[in-house]
Motif scaffolding. Structure first.
Motif, PDB file in Angstrom:
ATOM      1  N   UNK A  96       0.820  -1.215   0.000  1.00  0.00           N
ATOM      2  CA  UNK A  96       0.000   0.000   0.000  1.00  0.00           C
ATOM      3  C   UNK A  96       0.851   1.261   0.000  1.00  0.00           C
ATOM      4  N   UNK A  97       1.931   1.236   0.768  1.00  0.00           N
ATOM      5  CA  UNK A  97       2.677   2.476   0.955  1.00  0.00           C
ATOM      6  C   UNK A  97       3.234   3.053  -0.351  1.00  0.00           C
ATOM      7  N   UNK A  98       3.844   2.248  -1.214  1.00  0.00           N
ATOM      8  CA  UNK A  98       4.330   2.817  -2.477  1.00  0.00           C
ATOM      9  C   UNK A  98       3.185   3.384  -3.324  1.00  0.00           C
ATOM     10  N   UNK A  99       2.027   2.713  -3.247  1.00  0.00           N
ATOM     11  CA  UNK A  99       0.883   3.131  -4.051  1.00  0.00           C
ATOM     12  C   UNK A  99       0.429   4.541  -3.675  1.00  0.00           C
ATOM     13  N   UNK A 100       0.444   4.829  -2.361  1.00  0.00           N
ATOM     14  CA  UNK A 100      -0.011   6.166  -1.958  1.00  0.00           C
ATOM     15  C   UNK A 100       1.179   7.098  -1.719  1.00  0.00           C
ATOM     16  N   UNK A 101       2.290   6.752  -2.356  1.00  0.00           N
ATOM     17  CA  UNK A 101       3.459   7.628  -2.352  1.00  0.00           C
ATOM     18  C   UNK A 101       4.030   7.936  -0.980  1.00  0.00           C
ATOM     19  N   UNK A 102       4.059   6.916  -0.138  1.00  0.00           N
ATOM     20  CA  UNK A 102       4.752   7.089   1.134  1.00  0.00           C
ATOM     21  C   UNK A 102       6.113   6.445   0.982  1.00  0.00           C
ATOM     22  N   UNK A 103       7.120   7.140   1.464  1.00  0.00           N
ATOM     23  CA  UNK A 103       8.486   6.665   1.279  1.00  0.00           C
ATOM     24  C   UNK A 103       8.666   5.307   1.940  1.00  0.00           C
ATOM     25  N   UNK A 104       9.430   4.435   1.336  1.00  0.00           N
ATOM     26  CA  UNK A 104       9.670   3.113   1.924  1.00  0.00           C
ATOM     27  C   UNK A 104      10.345   3.207   3.285  1.00  0.00           C
ATOM     28  N   UNK A 105      10.955   4.364   3.562  1.00  0.00           N
ATOM     29  CA  UNK A 105      11.557   4.505   4.888  1.00  0.00           C
ATOM     30  C   UNK A 105      10.480   4.430   5.965  1.00  0.00           C
ATOM     31  N   UNK A 106       9.335   5.056   5.659  1.00  0.00           N
ATOM     32  CA  UNK A 106       8.228   5.024   6.620  1.00  0.00           C
ATOM     33  C   UNK A 106       7.708   3.614   6.842  1.00  0.00           C
TER      34      UNK A 106
END
Lengths: 325, 502
Positions: free
Chosen positions: A281-291
């Protein structure tokens, strides 16, 4: 306690649904069945590994060597395939399970016969197995061009709408469910985790039961060795580096108690799926993989807090009226 | 020395669910004197010690130290009030140095509030030298033997300026020479004006060093006085002086042939030359003080430990159980003393606890069959009159008596020949006790052999056909339970010589 367990699983399922709903609000195609099936397929290997890990954690032990076992078995199978492309896939599958189980048995013997704490044993074999990957490969990679087409295509074959990889996860989960709830070995795994002393007095061989748990986790790691290599189509010395922690995280989020004796197949599957959904989900909504790492970590802590609360409410009933009620 | 006690307890009561541990007890301790606290196991001695050291809070009663009423809500407040305890197994810290152990919690500080190591070490050395202990304050406690650890505990008592020193069976783990050294130390503490509470089962020790005594029985104080004016016999009378209370089930003696026989069982450190035989339909009692080696013998019979010499035979066939599984297979089962730790798998439901050793029987081609498990659990728990809402109930929610029934049910389901019960009614309420006793009578009536380890005199005398008495790892005697007096058993177990007692 059973009802509490169920509550925890329901809670975890709701959290997964919530994440899916939230992401879908930003990216409408996320919740489409095809995408969800992709996530399931992506998570298959983690689910299997976490189930293997659960068998070990239930006995108050831990297997840190699973990812290294996976890398070593995967490398052996990949090199074999590169050298002898004619060896059929079922033979390679059986071989990877056997190699994995043998590596797990090595852990198990050290724990059983020499009575070394499991965390120390598997910390050692984590390094040994990883080192063996370097030794046998000489640091070289086995890449897609060296692998036979069957080797790569096998797990991608679609059967009844699902890739073979997903079917593996489903079958392994079903086997674990039967093992945990319907066999004397499964019952022993829980019993020695809850109360090792009373288990000895009951006639259970605690050492041998732990040994069996390590053989199980090793066999699963070996199986996943082949599946991982053929999925990412590269066998290198870095395969699944540090992945042992993700496996343990899936168990803990899924309600497996690190203190042993508590955990369910359903919970572990949900724990793995939760991590899989977050990762997708995170990459899809443009949250950095660090998060991503911080979120996974928060999920672990939340799960542990909830588990601890669940434990605490299991008090002794002293009142006579409450006992017979 | 004044005649005013340093510490006075009055009207102390303490109850636990189902058990009244202390009932309106009183105790006085005098400066420079040793007061022996005497009583059978379960008389309330440990509860009293825990009350004095701030671990338990009394339900009622007063604690007066030096004329001032105090409460001891924590272990720290007890040591602040000048009360310190030396336990049977010393509770100090193995990984710290001797000096740190002596000063833990009250270490001298530097101006910056940091620990003043130099001062701590020199003070520790002074204290140890005063005791002629010959211990280097800088070594880790781990390197010391149990006797030296006691010395460190005494040094700690001296350094915190304790006024009351409680010694809870301090000699239990010591050799004769070390015991002598401990006596010297106790004299030192007496000269220093400490009031000492000395708990021991051994009459020779009590008569050697105590000035006064207080006797507890069933949580009540039943007598006190000066040792010099009192015979051992009189104290034994006080300890057991009651009719064998409670009604034990009447049994018809239908005792058959020998089932289990042990010959010369020996363990390098725990017991020596133990021989006994238990017959079909017989209850064989094992009486002795705590630590006499009774449980250790049973653990060897059950395959938990391996004796270095001796033989076991069952129905005339020699057996060597190497694990509990072997013993269960042969038909010997063991209901351990520590129910919570060794008996039940708490956190698991009743039916799983009962079926655990019988899974081979209830499963079919490697798969468990829940219906069979429930049927098995129902059969045996009903026979024991287990009170639970359902068989899926978690055993940790059951009372002690009902947990015990779960453990017994578990073993009965394996259809044993010999059942060993280790302190079967310890810490369970009167009603459940009677149920367990009735059930034991029923078991032997059905032709089982029962070995019962018990420290409770009424139980041993009320239930056993024959009684083996053990003391310090050896068999003292095997007695037919016909017209036996409780005093006889206590004397044998405590090692009081007949002439002295007569």
């Amino acid at each position: 306690m059973n009802r509490l367990m169920k509550h925890r699983e329901v809670w975890l399922a709701l959290a997964i649904v919530l994440v899916i709903v939230l992401v879908t609000l930003r990216f409408s195609r996320f919740a489409q069945p095809a995408n969800l099936l992709t996530i399931f397929n992506d998570t298959s290997i983690l689910m299997m590994l976490a189930l293997g890990q659960m068998a070990v954690i239930l006995t108050r032990s831990i297997d840190l060597s699973m990812a290294s076992n996976l890398a070593l078995t995967g490398m052996i199978v990949a090199m074999l395939n590169a050298a002898f492309p004619g060896v059929p896939i079922p033979a390679l599958l059986a071989l990877s399970v056997l190699i994995g189980a043998a590596l797990g048995a090595f852990n198990g013997v050290l724990v059983w016969k020499l009575d070394i704490p499991p965390i120390v044993v598997t910390l050692g074999t984590l390094t040994i197995f990883r080192g063996m990957v370097f030794v046998i490969s000489g640091g070289a990679w086995v890449n897609a061009a060296q692998m036979s087409p069957d080797f790569i295509a096998f797990q991608r074959t679609v059967l009844l709408g699902l890739p073979v990889l997903s079917w593996f996860a489903i079958v392994v989960a079903a086997l674990f469910y039967v093992l945990m709830t319907r066999t004397p070995l499964g019952r022993s795994l829980y019993a020695i985790g809850v109360n090792p002393t009373a288990s000895v007095y009951t006639g259970i061989n605690v050492g041998r039961t732990k040994f069996m748990a390590f053989v199980i986790s090793g066999a699963v790691a070996g199986l996943c060795g082949y599946l991982w290599i053929s999925r990412y189509v590269i066998a290198s010395t870095e395969v699944a580096g540090g992945y042992e922690l993700t496996i343990i995280a899936a168990c803990v989020i899924g309600g497996v108690s690190i203190a042993g004796g508590i955990g369910s197949v359903g919970g572990v599957l949900l724990g793995a799926i939760f991590l899989g959904v977050i990762n997708n989900a995170l990459p899809v909504i443009n949250i950095s993989p660090f998060w991503q790492m911080a979120i996974s970590g928060t999920a672990i802590l939340l799960a542990v807090v909830l588990n601890a609360r669940g434990e605490r409410s299991r008090g002794r009933i002293i009142l006579k009226s409450a006992e017979t009620a | 020395m004044t005649d005013q006690p340093i510490l006075t307890l009055s009207g102390i009561s303490k109850s636990f669910p189902g058990v009244r541990a202390l009932n309106d007890v009183s105790l006085e301790l005098y400066a420079g004197q040793v007061t022996a606290l005497i009583g059978e196991n379960g008389a309330g001695k440990s509860t009293l010690v825990k009350t004095l050291t701030g671990i338990y809070q009394p339900d009622a009663g007063d604690i007066v130290v030096n004329g001032q009423k105090v409460t001891l809500p924590t272990a720290h407040s007890a040591s602040a009030a000048g009360i310190t305890a030396i336990h049977q197994e010393t509770v100090l810290f193995d990984e710290l140095t001797v000096a740190e152990n002596i000063h833990l919690g009250h270490a001298p500080r530097t101006a910056l509030g940091l620990i003043d190591w130099r001062k701590m070490r020199s003070e520790a050395r002074l204290t140890l030298d005063a005791m002629a202990a010959g211990i280097d304050p800088d070594i880790k406690l781990r390197e010391l033997g149990i006797a030296k650890k006691h010395l460190v505990a005494v040094a700690r008592a001296l350094s915190i300026d304790a006024r009351v020193v409680i010694m809870d069976e301090p000699t239990a783990a010591l050799s004769q020479k070390e015991i002598e050294e401990l006596y010297v130390l106790i004299e030192l503490l007496k000269q220093d004006g400490k009031a000492i509470l000395f708990i021991s089962h051994k009459f020779d020790e009590i008569y050697r060093i105590a000035d006064r005594f207080t006797v507890f029985r069933d949580g009540e104080q039943v007598g006190k006085g000066m040792i010099a004016d009192t015979s051992q016999n009189a104290i034994v009378q006080l300890m057991v002086g009651r009719p064998v209370e409670g009604i034990f089930p009447a049994r018809k003696a239908a005792i058959g042939e020998v089932v289990l026989e042990a010959k010369g069982l020996t363990h390098p450190t725990e017991f020596d030359d133990i021989s006994f035989a238990v017959r079909k339909g017989e209850i064989l009692g094992f009486y002795g003080l705590v630590g006499a080696g009774r449980s250790e013998v049973m653990q060897a019979v059950f395959g938990l430990t391996r004796p270095s010499a001796g033989t076991l035979s069952l129905d005339g066939v020699p057996i060597t159980p190497r694990s509990p599984a072997d013993a269960v297979e042969a038909g010997i089962v063991y209901v351990p003393e520590e129910r919570g730790k060794q008996g039940v798998i708490t956190g698991e439901p009743i039916f799983k606890n009962v079926s655990l050793p019988s899974l081979g029987k209830t499963s079919k081609s490697g798969f468990l069959r829940m219906a069979e498990e429930f049927a098995l659990a129902r059969t045996y728990t009903e026979r024991l009159d287990l009170r639970a809402s359902s068989l899926s109930q978690n055993v940790s929610t059951l009372s002690g008596g009902n947990q015990q029934k779960v453990v017994i049910a578990k073993w009965l389901a394996t259809l044993p020949k010999v059942i060993i019960l280790d302190e079967p009614t310890k810490g369970i309420d009167i009603g459940s006790k009677a149920a367990v006793h009735d059930f034991m009578a029923e078991l032997v009536a059905q032709g089982l052999s029962v070995i019962m380890v018990s420290s409770e005199l009424p139980e041993v005398l009320g239930m056993s056909d024959r009684i083996v008495v053990m003391r310090e790892g050896r068999m003292v005697d095997t007695l037919d339970n016909k017209g036996l007096k409780p005093e006889t058993l206590v004397r044998l177990a405590a090692g009081i010589i007949e002439e002295q007692a007569a």
